[in-house]
Write an enzyme that holds these catalytic residues in place. Structure first.
Site, PDB file in Angstrom:
ATOM      1  N   GLU B 149       8.866  -1.553   5.232  1.00 41.02           N
ATOM      2  CA  GLU B 149       7.527  -0.952   5.151  1.00 41.02           C
ATOM      3  C   GLU B 149       6.842  -1.341   3.853  1.00 41.02           C
ATOM      4  O   GLU B 149       5.649  -1.620   3.810  1.00 41.02           O
ATOM      5  CB  GLU B 149       7.630   0.583   5.247  1.00 41.02           C
ATOM      6  CG  GLU B 149       8.030   1.090   6.617  1.00 41.02           C
ATOM      7  CD  GLU B 149       7.085   0.629   7.716  1.00 41.02           C
ATOM      8  OE1 GLU B 149       5.856   0.746   7.534  1.00 41.02           O
ATOM      9  OE2 GLU B 149       7.578   0.123   8.733  1.00 41.02           O
ATOM     10  N   SER B 235      19.337 -19.607  -0.564  1.00 40.60           N
ATOM     11  CA  SER B 235      18.651 -19.732   0.726  1.00 40.60           C
ATOM     12  C   SER B 235      19.183 -20.785   1.689  1.00 40.60           C
ATOM     13  O   SER B 235      19.237 -20.523   2.877  1.00 40.60           O
ATOM     14  CB  SER B 235      17.163 -20.000   0.513  1.00 40.60           C
ATOM     15  OG  SER B 235      16.622 -19.138  -0.435  1.00 40.60           O
ATOM     16  N   HIS B 364      13.514 -11.916  12.364  1.00 41.01           N
ATOM     17  CA  HIS B 364      14.318 -12.722  11.436  1.00 41.01           C
ATOM     18  C   HIS B 364      14.038 -12.275  10.006  1.00 41.01           C
ATOM     19  O   HIS B 364      14.954 -12.103   9.203  1.00 41.01           O
ATOM     20  CB  HIS B 364      13.987 -14.199  11.610  1.00 41.01           C
ATOM     21  CG  HIS B 364      14.495 -15.053  10.488  1.00 41.01           C
ATOM     22  ND1 HIS B 364      15.831 -15.313  10.304  1.00 41.01           N
ATOM     23  CD2 HIS B 364      13.856 -15.678   9.468  1.00 41.01           C
ATOM     24  CE1 HIS B 364      15.981 -16.064   9.227  1.00 41.01           C
ATOM     25  NE2 HIS B 364      14.798 -16.297   8.701  1.00 41.01           N
ATOM     26  N   SER B 365      12.760 -12.094   9.710  1.00 40.55           N
ATOM     27  CA  SER B 365      12.371 -11.617   8.378  1.00 40.55           C
ATOM     28  C   SER B 365      10.957 -11.083   8.498  1.00 40.55           C
ATOM     29  O   SER B 365      10.385 -11.057   9.586  1.00 40.55           O
ATOM     30  CB  SER B 365      12.405 -12.766   7.369  1.00 40.55           C
ATOM     31  OG  SER B 365      11.332 -13.654   7.631  1.00 40.55           O
TER      32      SER B 365
END
Lengths: 406, 472
Positions: B149, B235, B364-365
């Protein structure tokens, strides 16, 4: 200006200006380094007669004409008079073995480094001495064993990763760039990666394009790594030891054609500073900057130049990242002319970066534009004559100096 | 010639027979074969009963049944010598089928209603441990929700949730010891949470403020803490797998009572580093536990487009690695499997592969909207009916160890703590200019010093163009 011998400080700047952090020094009790020596002049003997005997033999019978320059017998006398003679690959091995004796965390990994002793015999005998877990033969996957070395380093070991040929390390680019160079930074300094990545590179004797790569061009941009290139048995051993002791990841570039160079090196322990260049031949008229094999082509050309009345100053830059702008700068301020001789391609090579750095920093001291002699932007051909033309030859160097010194 | 014709007749007739199957076996019905690895590979008496202590027997894994059917025509006594050892030969031309007719079953202890399946093998979990596991799973849920959020509100730039994978995160962490070195992919913050990383520390990393251990150098969710033996998230996918082999190698060299544990998703197993990492760990006999979170999706790529094998578990044997498939949404199963795997890895100095089946409920993100490539009701189904947290909660509640009151207390206090952490982290000043140039090397090089000086001068000349607190 001499090639000074120092304990391995961190990746500080060229010595005189570095913020010297004593904490980063190796504990004196662990080494028996000689006190910093006064000027040790390193002169390459002019005599090239025993050139052909010094093997650059890669099994070819072609005439070693100008290329014999590489094989000039390096005539150094360790100032103490004693010392022992060995070949460059033996010097690397000696350095590696000493470090492995000194620190049990140092280990070696790569293809055929164990019982086979390495493709150029740099790790010969080490597996017998230290065991085949500590001198590890890995499966064929460069990205994997480089990654493995990084993981081991983050857990406390000090791996020396060997690429059988530097060109194969292109497969390890991901691990080198995204992890090796970065993880110390992105972890906020929590993890260090004290790896040494080494291997033979450069243009050999008809090895074909894929085995004649100059990886220093590609790696030079990666932040977080250091790059050094050795060129003599003396600096090979010194740089190997310094690289292993460094807390940063260091890439040590060796050259396929230099492994059989013979030189007498000191018996006492010594290491070379990773960030320092080496004064090969002091002079007044022009600064010639070079490294690795091209050093010998330059010295061959220097003979001719001296006969013609020129006095070139030859510096082996040794530290490819970062450049030793202190020594280079002092030289430029003295001679006002710069010639860079490299084996990299014209586009994006070490010479290109060095030219930019010199122009930026020493523009006011230059009487002529910086000239850079490099290989052409072509894959290295197999045919002997074509290959020869792709590498800077002493005759070109002589012409360039004459041009610059007009 | 005659022999060939005889053979080919049998070939044709059996092909007709086997048309339904994907195998080109000539004789036996392949489906009667046992799957390659079951939990009966471990001695059936390993887990005596739920109330006895755990006992592990090392088994001779090398004798497990082969994938290839032994045929009657094979002369077992005759063997050929090749590099790599002796191998029996057969004159029947048989291809190993591309897949077994029966998929490897997954190990499960709790059913969907949170009841222990009778005759399950599993390592018992005490009340204290179970309650802690549940609390952490719920905390992870709340944390994911609130940070997500916060990203939507623009307070942080990016976030990645682990919704649907809480059991894998927490139960695996609970099964490890603190000395085990964890190399995460990026969807395993629960492991760090279990080890004691506070909500404030998570928030600091997401905001990249001065208190962030990563010193503001990485995107949110790229946590790392050497104190907690949790390597900083990097990453690029799968780079941590060969590194895990290296960590295992280091631990082996130092003879430590610890293993490396590394996570990867289903998509990451397509990377070359997966092959390399597993192969290396097997050859080095390194103590590494590879945990693959098979959650069905790699951003928008479904697993049917990622590989054609029966998931990831079958790949283990290809590398000579002991493997197991586990119901990743069953906290007790994950706990038992990881705990056993860890013991095997350390005691026997070998790698182990665990495929945890699960579902990625979240996107996913925050840069992804998964409704674009999958059905909303599929997501809803997994979120509601196959929720690992609810399932474990039922079991814990049935044991009388958790109540609704505990639940609401936990959720509201965690929520409050998180909101406070976010507010504090937001206000905390960012890193000073010096941190841009530190830690590239151990000591700054000359060119970095120059560049730092240059930037400092620039900022001092025009401070109004730079955010407050940017300069020292």
């Amino acid at each position: 200006m001499a090639a000074r011998i120092h304990g391995g400080a961190g990746a500080g700047a060229a010595t005189a200006l570095s913020t010297f952090n004593p904490k980063k020094l190796v504990a004196p009790s662990r080494t028996n380094l000689p006190a910093a020596r006064s000027s040790k002049r390193y002169i390459v003997a002019a005599a090239g007669s025993d050139a052909s005997k010094k093997s650059l033999r890669v099994g070819h019978s072609q005439k070693l004409i100008a290329n014999a320059a590489v094989a000039t017998k390096a005539d150094t006398s360790a100032t103490t008079g004693t010392g022992h003679e060995l070949l460059l690959f033996e010097a690397l091995q000696e350095g590696l073995e000493e470090e492995m004796d000194r620190d049990p965390h140092v280990c070696v990994m790569g293809e055929d480094v164990g019982h086979y002793g390495g493709s150029y015999k740099v790790t010969k005998g080490l597996a017998d001495k230290f065991g085949d877990l500590r001198v590890l033969d890995t499966p064929i996957c460069e990205n994997a064993f480089t990654g493995m070395g990084i993981g081991a380093a983050m857990t406390g070991l000090r791996p020396v990763i060997e690429g059988m040929n530097m060109g194969f390390l292109l497969l390890a680019f991901n691990q080198i760039s995204n992890n090796c160079g970065m993880l110390h930074y992105t972890s906020g300094g929590q993890f260090t990666i004290p790896v040494v990545i080494r291997g033979p590179g450069g243009v050999g004797r008809q090895l074909g394009a894929e085995h004649s790569q100059r990886l220093e061009s590609y790696f030079q941009s990666i932040p977080g790594i250091q790059m050094v290139a050795c060129s003599t048995p003396y600096n090979a051993k010194g740089l190997m030891k310094a690289a292993i002791r460094s807390e940063n990841p260091v890439i040590l570039f060796e050259h396929v054609l230099l492994y059989n160079l013979k030189e007498k090196i000191p018996d006492e322990e010594y290491i070379c500073n990773l960030e320092e260049a080496e004064m090969v031949r002091p002079g007044e008229h022009i600064t010639i900057l070079t490294y690795s094999r091209m050093r010998y082509h330059v010295m061959q050309a220097a003979k001719t130049l001296v006969n013609k009345g020129y006095d070139p100053e030859v510096i082996d830059i040794r530290s490819l990242k970062p450049f030793d702008l202190y020594m280079i700068g002092n030289s430029v301020k003295k001679t006002h002319r710069v010639l860079i001789v490299e084996e990299c391609m014209r586009t994006g090579g070490i010479g290109a970066s060095l030219t930019a750095a010199i122009n930026e920093n020493f523009h006011d001291y230059l009487d002529a534009p910086v000239m850079c002699l490099s290989s052409q932007d072509v894959p290295t051909p197999y045919a002997g004559t074509l290959e020869e033309w792709t590498v800077v030859q002493p005759a070109q160097i002589v012409t360039a100096v004459e041009q610059l010194c007009q | 010639m005659a022999i060939w014709f005889a053979r080919s007749r049998t070939l044709v007739s059996s092909l007709r027979q086997n048309l339904g199957l994907s195998a080109i076996f000539i004789k036996h019905n392949y489906s009667s074969r046992r799957p390659v690895f079951t939990n009966s590979q471990l001695s059936p008496r390993v887990f005596l009963d739920p109330f006895s202590s755990y006992r592990h027997e090392s088994t001779a894994v090398e004798t497990h049944p082969y994938l290839v059917q032994q045929s009657d025509h094979e002369d077992d006594a005759q063997e050929l010598d090749f590099p790599g050892g002796k191998v029996g030969y057969t004159s029947e031309m048989k291809f190993i089928p591309e897949s077994s007719s029966r998929r490897i079953p997954c190990y499960r202890v709790l059913n969907e209603h949170g009841k222990i399946i009778s005759d399950s093998d599993f390592i018992p979990v005490s009340e204290k441990l179970a309650v802690r596991m549940y609390e952490q799973m719920a905390t992870l849920q709340v944390m994911d929700h609130i940070f997500y959020e916060a990203q939507r509100q623009g307070r942080i730039s990016f976030y990645l949730t682990s919704v649907g994978e809480e059991a894998i995160n927490i139960a695996s962490a609970a099964a490890l010891s603190p000395e085990d070195v964890v190399l995460p992919q990026y969807r395993e913050p629960g492991v760090l949470l279990w080890r004691g990383f506070t909500l404030e520390e998570f928030a600091n990393q997401c905001f990249g403020n001065k208190a962030d251990y990563g010193k503001g150098r990485q995107m949110p969710i790229h946590y790392g803490s050497n104190q907690h033996n949790y390597f900083t998230v990097s990453s690029p996918i799968a780079t941590q797998l060969p590194q895990a082999a290296g960590v295992g190698y280091a631990l082996k060299m130092e003879k430590k009572n610890a293993c490396a544990v590394t996570f990867i998703g289903d998509g990451g197993t397509s990377e070359g580093d997966f092959h390399a990492g597993l192969n290396f760990a097997a050859v080095m006999e390194a103590p590494v536990v590879f945990i693959c979170r098979n959650n069905g999706w790699a951003i928008s790529t479904h697993i049917s487009e990622q590989f054609r094998s029966d998931g990831i578990v079958v790949k283990g044997q290809a590398y000579g690695i002991r493997s197991i498939r586990v119901d990743g949404n069953d906290a007790l199963a994950v706990y038992s499997a990881v705990r056993s795997a860890r013991e095997m890895a350390v005691k026997e100095q070998r790698p182990v592969l665990i495929e945890a089946m699960t579902y990625r409920v979240g996107h996913h993100s925050t840069s992804d909207d998964s409704t674009k490539y999958r059905a909303a009701d599929e997501i809803q189904y997994w979120k509601m009916s196959r929720n690992p947290v609810n399932r474990f909660k039922k079991w814990v509640e049935d044991n009388g160890w958790w109540s609704e009151e505990d639940e609401s207390k936990l959720r509201s206090s965690t929520r409050k703590q998180l909101l406070q952490a976010i507010q504090a982290a937001e206000k905390w000043e960012k890193q000073p200019l010096t941190e841009l140039f530190n830690d590239v090397y151990d000591v700054k090089t000359k060119n970095l010093e120059e560049q730092e000086l240059g930037l400092k001068e620039l900022v001092e000349k025009q401070p109004q163009d730079y955010p407050l607190g940017f300069h020292n």
